[in-house]
Design an enzyme around this catalytic site. Structure first.
Site, PDB file in Angstrom:
ATOM      1  N   CYS A  13      45.931  39.611  41.628  1.00 22.03           N
ATOM      2  CA  CYS A  13      46.809  39.689  42.801  1.00 22.03           C
ATOM      3  C   CYS A  13      47.815  38.527  42.802  1.00 22.03           C
ATOM      4  CB  CYS A  13      45.979  39.762  44.068  1.00 22.03           C
ATOM      5  SG  CYS A  13      46.877  40.536  45.418  1.00 22.03           S
ATOM      6  N   HIS A  42      41.619  43.302  43.440  1.00 27.12           N
ATOM      7  CA  HIS A  42      40.614  42.226  43.548  1.00 27.12           C
ATOM      8  C   HIS A  42      39.236  42.668  43.059  1.00 27.12           C
ATOM      9  CE1 HIS A  42      43.003  39.406  46.000  1.00 27.12           C
ATOM     10  NE2 HIS A  42      43.601  40.503  46.420  1.00 27.12           N
ATOM     11  N   GLU A  59      36.960  40.867  42.016  1.00 28.12           N
ATOM     12  CA  GLU A  59      35.972  39.846  42.406  1.00 28.12           C
ATOM     13  C   GLU A  59      35.374  40.094  43.781  1.00 28.12           C
ATOM     14  OE1 GLU A  59      39.166  39.540  42.148  1.00 28.12           O
ATOM     15  OE2 GLU A  59      39.957  38.532  43.928  1.00 28.12           O
TER      16      GLU A  59
HETATM   17  N1  GLN Z   1      50.952  38.715  48.756  1.00 30.76           N
HETATM   18  C1  GLN Z   1      50.308  37.644  48.048  1.00 30.76           C
HETATM   19  C2  GLN Z   1      51.313  36.827  47.259  1.00 30.76           C
HETATM   20  O1  GLN Z   1      52.444  37.136  47.192  1.00 30.76           O
HETATM   21  C3  GLN Z   1      49.227  38.152  47.130  1.00 30.76           C
HETATM   22  C4  GLN Z   1      48.092  38.726  47.932  1.00 30.76           C
HETATM   23  C5  GLN Z   1      46.734  38.524  47.347  1.00 30.76           C
HETATM   24  O2  GLN Z   1      46.533  37.763  46.405  1.00 30.76           O
HETATM   25  N2  GLN Z   1      45.763  39.184  47.940  1.00 30.76           N
HETATM   26  O3  GLN Z   1      50.941  35.850  46.684  1.00 30.76           O
END
Ligand code: GLN
Length: 191
Positions: A81, A176, A178
């Site tokens: 992410c 995610h 994890e």
């Molecule tokens: N929107 C977040 C970002 O731009 C990422 C979101 C997340 O890691 N759950 O860093």
């Protein structure tokens, strides 16, 4: 057999969840907050969280250039992410001055699914992992909008948008694993 010493960048985000999955998979896990800790790991996880915050903290902790250089030198890195954003060579939707470590030959759109309420879960086919599909949780997630020649898509949403990519030692996921008990990506990374 030598046990891999894997770092989790521990500036912000879901550090503990990654540390738990890696420990369960048999890795020797170290939290990384300083250059000397980075120098001792065989691989690094960039957790989910807020990529712009992790970027700022990495610079404040004198970790930005060392991480960038380590990736360029071939350090294996798993980014989930926000971690995928930090691995991307090109990003859209960045805040002013936001930088990435880079390494993955992709363009990533931040917050591609809109606000927190548009977070969602879905079962994702990931051919390199086989069955069962991955139960993927997307939280203010990015997508990969362009995959360069050096990177390989590993999973796409039904609308064709790429949400997992691999390139040599780098693995980037928009979701995610994890936080759902999915361990196969971490195992692939440790391999
Ligand atoms: N929107 C977040 C970002 O731009 C990422 C979101 C997340 O890691 N759950 O860093």
């Amino acid at each position: 057999m030598t046990v891999a010493r894997v770092g989790v960048l521990a500036l912000q985000g879901d550090v503990r969840e990654h540390a738990r999955v890696l420990t369960d998979a048999g890795a020797d896990v170290a939290l990384v907050r300083r250059p000397a800790e980075l120098a001792q790991v065989d691989g690094l996880v960039l957790p989910g969280g807020e990529s712009s915050v992790i970027d700022k903290l990495a610079r404040a902790f004198d970790l930005f250039e060392p991480i960038r250089a380590a990736i360029a030198d071939g350090l294996p890195v798993l980014g989930t992410c926000a971690g995928l954003i930090l691995l991307a060579d090109r990003i859209d939707g960045a805040i002013a001055g936001q930088r990435t470590f880079g390494g993955l030959d992709v363009r990533v759109q931040r917050n591609a699914f809109g606000s927190q309420t548009q977070s969602f879960e879905t079962d994702l086919a990931v051919p390199v992992l086989g069955d069962p599909p991955v139960h993927a949780v997307f939280i203010r997630a990015p997508v990969v909008t362009e995959t360069g020649l050096d990177a390989t898509p590993l999973a796409t949403l039904p609308d064709g948008r790429v949400v997992a990519v691999e390139q040599d030692n780098l693995l980037g996921l928009a979701f995610h694993p994890e936080s759902t008990g999915e361990t196969r990506f971490h195992a692939r990374f440790l391999d």
